[in-house]
Design an enzyme around this catalytic site. Structure first.
Site, mmCIF file in Angstrom:
data_model
loop_
_atom_site.group_PDB
_atom_site.id
_atom_site.type_symbol
_atom_site.label_atom_id
_atom_site.label_comp_id
_atom_site.label_asym_id
_atom_site.label_seq_id
_atom_site.Cartn_x
_atom_site.Cartn_y
_atom_site.Cartn_z
ATOM 1 N N LEU A 79 0.865 -1.183 0.000
ATOM 2 C CA LEU A 79 0.000 0.000 0.000
ATOM 3 C C LEU A 79 0.902 1.234 0.000
ATOM 4 C CD1 LEU A 79 -3.137 -0.538 2.257
ATOM 5 C CD2 LEU A 79 -2.989 -0.275 -0.219
ATOM 6 N N HIS A 80 1.323 1.632 -1.196
ATOM 7 C CA HIS A 80 2.303 2.716 -1.305
ATOM 8 C C HIS A 80 1.798 4.046 -0.741
ATOM 9 C CE1 HIS A 80 4.511 0.163 -4.173
ATOM 10 N NE2 HIS A 80 3.392 -0.007 -4.850
ATOM 11 N N ASP A 81 0.760 4.568 -1.382
ATOM 12 C CA ASP A 81 0.381 5.960 -1.110
ATOM 13 C C ASP A 81 -0.170 6.220 0.287
ATOM 14 O OD1 ASP A 81 1.261 6.526 -3.627
ATOM 15 O OD2 ASP A 81 -0.720 6.562 -4.548
#
Ligand SMILES: [Ca+2]
Length: 313
Positions: A242-244
């Site tokens: 879950l990058h952002d």
């Protein structure tokens, strides 16, 4: 403490969607002045539409959404449908937005907002290519000193590239804009792949979203279901990173993250390594540190925060 005023600059994207949901679920800490869409994961018409779909999903249709740049400052647009699907938000079935996009161009909204606020009171949160921010800084250099901080998702050092062997997608798409941002002198916090690849949606974590039993929980579970097939194949990992959401989680609970204040430069010349974030992690140069480069996250704490906040929507 009053809520921190932010502008979310974004190219949704399933993980952008979760980052936006987290921000909109946290009004005590985060005051979203506006969401500015940029071309990136998918073309601008879709990122703008997806941003509004997400605001409606959050039950926050009064959020202002602006359309920004439809292509990088000096290059052709590269998109990532191979990761995010044709719409950018593949996975859940969500209704088309009723919300309208604001008339003002996103770049002008960023400029006017910073000019209208006291210096050091507005934070920029880029979750996509840095085109809107770079363009705003070039068009109105007077706003640069007014930015409180930039907390962005982009770049990589130990994990190196996810779109080329050397470069992370957001920086690769618009290295010229990234170069402007990293040279701006604004305090920067960077969430590179080095940390986002530690924020993996494992099966139990995805179940926790689904088990919320809400529209938002189900949509987030379905988004990560879709998103993870790509990373699972590519990295043989336990789930999708879950990058952002690392960006918006940092604003709420910075103690979840750790990193080093170092010099980071952007490669803008070599086609081979275009968009590489040359991060002086080991401090082998005397170049001036310009960014807090995050390297680690308390992943359990991060997912607890996400589940607790998403349950509020
Ligand atoms: Ca993004």
């Amino acid at each position: 403490m009053s809520a921190r005023k932010i502008i979310i600059d974004t190219d949704p994207g399933q993980d952008d969607a979760v980052a936006i949901l987290l921000a909109l679920a946290s009004p005590e800490e985060i005051d979203v002045l506006g969401i500015t869409a940029v071309a990136g994961n998918v073309p601008l018409a879709l990122t703008s539409k997806n941003a509004r779909i997400v605001c409606q999903l959050a039950g926050k249709p009064d959020t202002k959404v602006f359309e920004g740049c439809d292509r990088p400052m000096g290059r052709e647009l590269v998109t990532a449908e191979h990761v995010h699907g044709k719409t950018g938000l593949n996975g859940p079935v969500l209704p088309d937005p009723v919300m309208q996009v604001e008339d003002q161009h996103a770049v002008d909204f960023i400029i006017d907002t910073l000019r209208a606020h006291d210096a050091g009171t507005v934070t920029l949160c880029p979750l996509g290519p840095l085109t809107n921010i770079g363009t705003a800084f070039e068009k109105a250099p007077d706003i640069i000193e007014k930015v409180q901080e930039i907390v962005l998702m982009g770049g990589a050092y130990f994990e190196v590239g996810n779109i080329t062997p050397a470069a992370e997608f957001n920086i690769y798409v618009d290295p010229q804009a990234a170069d402007i941002v990293f040279k701006s002198g604004v305090p920067i916090v960077v969430m590179p792949l080095d940390v986002t690849h530690k924020a993996l949606v494992t099966k139990p974590r995805n179940d926790a979203f689904r088990n919320l039993g809400t529209k938002v929980g189900t949509a987030v579970a379905e988004m990560t279901d879709f998103f993870e097939r790509f990373d699972k194949e590519k990295y043989d990992s336990d789930g999708a990173p879950l990058h952002d959401p690392c960006v918006t989680a940092y604003l709420i609970q910075p103690g979840l993250f750790s990193g080093r204040h170092i010099n980071v430069e952007i490669e803008t010349q070599s086609e081979l390594t275009m968009g590489m974030t040359v991060a002086d992690w080991w401090r082998v140069t005397d170049r001036t540190p310009n960014a807090m480069f995050i390297g680690d996250v308390d992943a359990d704490g991060f997912f607890s925060l996400l589940v607790e906040r998403l349950s509020r929507l």
